[in-house]
Write a protein that holds these residues in place. Structure first.
Motif, PDB file in Angstrom:
ATOM      1  N   ASP A   1       9.233  -9.219  -7.160  1.00  0.00           N
ATOM      2  CA  ASP A   1       9.527  -9.821  -5.575  1.00  0.00           C
ATOM      3  C   ASP A   1       9.842  -8.278  -4.858  1.00  0.00           C
ATOM      4  OD1 ASP A   1      10.559 -11.111  -3.338  1.00  0.00           O
ATOM      5  OD2 ASP A   1      12.168 -11.915  -4.240  1.00  0.00           O
ATOM      6  N   LEU A   2       9.180  -8.300  -3.907  1.00  0.00           N
ATOM      7  CA  LEU A   2       9.586  -7.059  -2.879  1.00  0.00           C
ATOM      8  C   LEU A   2      10.427  -7.211  -1.821  1.00  0.00           C
ATOM      9  CD1 LEU A   2       5.691  -5.798  -3.077  1.00  0.00           C
ATOM     10  CD2 LEU A   2       7.552  -4.941  -4.519  1.00  0.00           C
ATOM     11  N   ASN A   3      10.872  -8.712  -1.863  1.00  0.00           N
ATOM     12  CA  ASN A   3      11.744  -8.895  -0.847  1.00  0.00           C
ATOM     13  C   ASN A   3      11.514  -8.916   0.550  1.00  0.00           C
ATOM     14  OD1 ASN A   3      13.841  -9.695  -2.870  1.00  0.00           O
ATOM     15  ND2 ASN A   3      14.592  -7.569  -3.066  1.00  0.00           N
TER      16      ASN A   3
ATOM     17  N   PRO B   1       7.510  -4.100  11.886  1.00  0.00           N
ATOM     18  CA  PRO B   1       6.470  -4.988  12.382  1.00  0.00           C
ATOM     19  C   PRO B   1       5.678  -5.238  11.189  1.00  0.00           C
ATOM     20  CG  PRO B   1       6.750  -2.919  13.584  1.00  0.00           C
ATOM     21  CD  PRO B   1       7.695  -2.727  12.512  1.00  0.00           C
ATOM     22  N   ASP B   2       4.682  -6.503  11.458  1.00  0.00           N
ATOM     23  CA  ASP B   2       4.033  -7.087  10.531  1.00  0.00           C
ATOM     24  C   ASP B   2       2.926  -6.066  10.045  1.00  0.00           C
ATOM     25  OD1 ASP B   2       5.338  -9.279  11.017  1.00  0.00           O
ATOM     26  OD2 ASP B   2       3.556 -10.419  12.165  1.00  0.00           O
ATOM     27  N   ARG B   3       2.394  -5.202  10.828  1.00  0.00           N
ATOM     28  CA  ARG B   3       1.213  -4.342  10.180  1.00  0.00           C
ATOM     29  C   ARG B   3       1.805  -3.458   9.230  1.00  0.00           C
ATOM     30  NH1 ARG B   3      -1.193  -1.980  15.116  1.00  0.00           N
ATOM     31  NH2 ARG B   3      -2.057  -3.765  15.229  1.00  0.00           N
ATOM     32  N   GLU B   4       2.906  -2.893   9.762  1.00  0.00           N
ATOM     33  CA  GLU B   4       3.510  -1.931   8.972  1.00  0.00           C
ATOM     34  C   GLU B   4       4.215  -2.555   7.518  1.00  0.00           C
ATOM     35  OE1 GLU B   4       6.741   0.505  10.661  1.00  0.00           O
ATOM     36  OE2 GLU B   4       5.393   0.625  12.200  1.00  0.00           O
ATOM     37  N   LEU B   5       4.574  -3.571   7.726  1.00  0.00           N
ATOM     38  CA  LEU B   5       5.262  -4.655   6.452  1.00  0.00           C
ATOM     39  C   LEU B   5       3.997  -4.785   5.379  1.00  0.00           C
ATOM     40  CD1 LEU B   5       7.579  -5.959   5.185  1.00  0.00           C
ATOM     41  CD2 LEU B   5       6.726  -7.926   6.212  1.00  0.00           C
ATOM     42  N   PHE B   6       2.894  -4.910   5.807  1.00  0.00           N
ATOM     43  CA  PHE B   6       1.816  -4.877   4.668  1.00  0.00           C
ATOM     44  C   PHE B   6       1.451  -3.778   4.041  1.00  0.00           C
ATOM     45  CE2 PHE B   6       1.223  -9.087   7.159  1.00  0.00           C
ATOM     46  CZ  PHE B   6       1.576  -9.867   6.184  1.00  0.00           C
ATOM     47  N   GLN B   7       1.563  -2.646   4.853  1.00  0.00           N
ATOM     48  CA  GLN B   7       1.600  -1.239   4.362  1.00  0.00           C
ATOM     49  C   GLN B   7       2.503  -0.831   3.316  1.00  0.00           C
ATOM     50  OE1 GLN B   7       1.149   1.287   8.116  1.00  0.00           O
ATOM     51  NE2 GLN B   7      -0.728   0.741   8.563  1.00  0.00           N
ATOM     52  N   VAL B   8       3.785  -1.224   3.735  1.00  0.00           N
ATOM     53  CA  VAL B   8       4.681  -1.140   2.776  1.00  0.00           C
ATOM     54  C   VAL B   8       4.371  -1.723   1.505  1.00  0.00           C
ATOM     55  CG1 VAL B   8       7.366  -1.239   2.495  1.00  0.00           C
ATOM     56  CG2 VAL B   8       6.334  -0.348   4.843  1.00  0.00           C
ATOM     57  N   THR B   9       4.225  -2.814   1.587  1.00  0.00           N
ATOM     58  CA  THR B   9       3.748  -3.559   0.545  1.00  0.00           C
ATOM     59  C   THR B   9       2.575  -3.022  -0.362  1.00  0.00           C
ATOM     60  OG1 THR B   9       4.725  -5.940   1.584  1.00  0.00           O
ATOM     61  CG2 THR B   9       3.358  -5.978  -0.480  1.00  0.00           C
ATOM     62  N   PHE B  10       1.678  -2.718   0.180  1.00  0.00           N
ATOM     63  CA  PHE B  10       0.697  -2.027  -0.515  1.00  0.00           C
ATOM     64  C   PHE B  10       0.968  -0.709  -1.238  1.00  0.00           C
ATOM     65  CE2 PHE B  10      -3.011   0.904  -0.410  1.00  0.00           C
ATOM     66  CZ  PHE B  10      -3.818   0.115  -1.321  1.00  0.00           C
ATOM     67  N   ARG B  11       2.001  -0.025  -0.542  1.00  0.00           N
ATOM     68  CA  ARG B  11       2.443   1.271  -1.244  1.00  0.00           C
ATOM     69  C   ARG B  11       3.463   0.966  -2.237  1.00  0.00           C
ATOM     70  NH1 ARG B  11       3.347   3.138   4.297  1.00  0.00           N
ATOM     71  NH2 ARG B  11       5.548   2.788   3.936  1.00  0.00           N
ATOM     72  N   GLU B  12       4.171  -0.069  -2.088  1.00  0.00           N
ATOM     73  CA  GLU B  12       5.128  -0.188  -3.368  1.00  0.00           C
ATOM     74  C   GLU B  12       4.620  -0.930  -4.410  1.00  0.00           C
ATOM     75  OE1 GLU B  12       8.537   0.303  -3.410  1.00  0.00           O
ATOM     76  OE2 GLU B  12       7.969   1.395  -1.468  1.00  0.00           O
ATOM     77  N   THR B  13       3.346  -1.695  -3.955  1.00  0.00           N
ATOM     78  CA  THR B  13       2.570  -2.307  -5.378  1.00  0.00           C
ATOM     79  C   THR B  13       1.898  -1.088  -5.978  1.00  0.00           C
ATOM     80  OG1 THR B  13       2.397  -4.348  -4.133  1.00  0.00           O
ATOM     81  CG2 THR B  13       0.865  -3.486  -5.879  1.00  0.00           C
ATOM     82  N   GLU B  14       1.540   0.131  -5.195  1.00  0.00           N
ATOM     83  CA  GLU B  14       0.600   1.043  -5.818  1.00  0.00           C
ATOM     84  C   GLU B  14       1.620   2.001  -6.699  1.00  0.00           C
ATOM     85  OE1 GLU B  14      -1.233   3.065  -2.705  1.00  0.00           O
ATOM     86  OE2 GLU B  14      -3.278   2.672  -3.227  1.00  0.00           O
ATOM     87  N   LYS B  15       2.825   2.004  -6.264  1.00  0.00           N
ATOM     88  CA  LYS B  15       3.840   2.650  -6.942  1.00  0.00           C
ATOM     89  C   LYS B  15       4.209   1.839  -8.268  1.00  0.00           C
ATOM     90  CE  LYS B  15       6.672   4.523  -2.969  1.00  0.00           C
ATOM     91  NZ  LYS B  15       7.821   4.242  -2.517  1.00  0.00           N
ATOM     92  N   LEU B  16       4.471   0.560  -8.291  1.00  0.00           N
ATOM     93  CA  LEU B  16       4.821  -0.122  -9.459  1.00  0.00           C
ATOM     94  C   LEU B  16       3.606  -0.110 -10.228  1.00  0.00           C
ATOM     95  CD1 LEU B  16       6.577  -3.092  -7.936  1.00  0.00           C
ATOM     96  CD2 LEU B  16       7.746  -1.333  -9.358  1.00  0.00           C
ATOM     97  N   GLU B  17       2.278  -0.281  -9.903  1.00  0.00           N
ATOM     98  CA  GLU B  17       0.945  -0.105 -10.772  1.00  0.00           C
ATOM     99  C   GLU B  17       1.008   1.173 -11.382  1.00  0.00           C
ATOM    100  OE1 GLU B  17      -3.513  -0.954 -10.587  1.00  0.00           O
ATOM    101  OE2 GLU B  17      -2.636  -1.232  -8.563  1.00  0.00           O
TER     102      GLU B  17
END
Length: 161
Positions: free
Chosen positions: A51-53, A62-78
Motif C-alpha cells: 500500500d503506497l498510501n 497534483p494528480d499527474r505528479e502523484l502517478f509519477q511518484v507511484t511509478f518511481r516508488e514501484t520501481e524502487k520496490l521492484e
C-alpha cells in the motif's frame, strides 16, 4: 460450381468423423504421455500487499505528479525485490541455488504496482517451491519495512534542519 465443390469438401470432411475422433484420442494420449515423462515444475505463490498510501498524498501532490511518484516508488520496490542482498538471503535459505538460478529459472514477480504483489517460485518439488516463495516474500517484506524506516528517518532529519 465452386459453391458445390466447397459443399462437397465440407461434407467429405464431416463424413470422416471417425478420423477426427481418432486424431483427438491420439493427441490426448500423446499429451498425457508427455506429461508423465516430463512433468512441469510446481509453482508456489506468495502474495504481499503493498500500500503506497496514495490517499495521504491527494491533497499535497497534483494528480499527474502523484502517478509519477507511484511509478518511481514501484520501481524502487521492484529493484529491492530483485536486489542481490535480498536474493542472497533467499539463496542462503535454499542452500544449493545461486542468485543467477533464482533470477533466471526459479523466481518470478507478477505485475508489481500498488496493491497485491505476487511472488512465484517454480521447482520440481512442491514443498521446495512453497519454501522458496515464502522465503522470498518474508525477505521482501522485511527489506521493504527496513527501507521505509530508513526513509522516514531521513525525512525527519531533512525536515528538522
Amino acid at each position: 460450381m465452386r459453391l458445390m465443390e466447397r459443399k462437397d469438401t465440407l461434407t467429405d470432411l464431416l463424413a470422416n468423423w471417425r478420423l477426427w475422433l481418432l486424431g483427438a484420442l491420439v493427441g490426448t494420449l500423446l499429451g498425457w504421455l508427455a506429461f508423465q515423462l516430463v512433468p512441469p515444475d510446481y509453482r508456489a505463490r506468495a502474495t504481499v500487499v503493498m500500500d503506497l498510501n496514495l490517499e495521504e498524498s491527494w491533497d499535497l501532490i497534483p494528480d499527474r505528479e502523484l502517478f509519477q511518484v507511484t511509478f518511481r516508488e514501484t520501481e524502487k520496490l521492484e529493484a529491492l525485490a530483485w536486489s542481490d542482498a535480498l536474493l542472497g538471503a533467499v539463496a542462503a535459505q535454499a542452500g544449493d541455488m545461486d542468485l543467477q538460478t533464482l533470477r533466471r529459472e526459479v523466481l518470478q514477480l507478477s505485475q508489481p504496482a500498488d496493491g497485491a504483489w505476487r511472488l512465484y517460485a517454480d521447482h520440481p518439488d512442491a514443498a521446495r517451491a512453497v519454501s522458496l516463495a515464502a522465503a522470498w516474500a518474508e525477505a521482501f517484506v522485511a527489506a521493504a519495512q527496513q527501507a521505509r524506516t530508513v526513509d522516514r528517518k531521513s525525512t525527519r532529519l531533512n525536515s528538522s534542519h
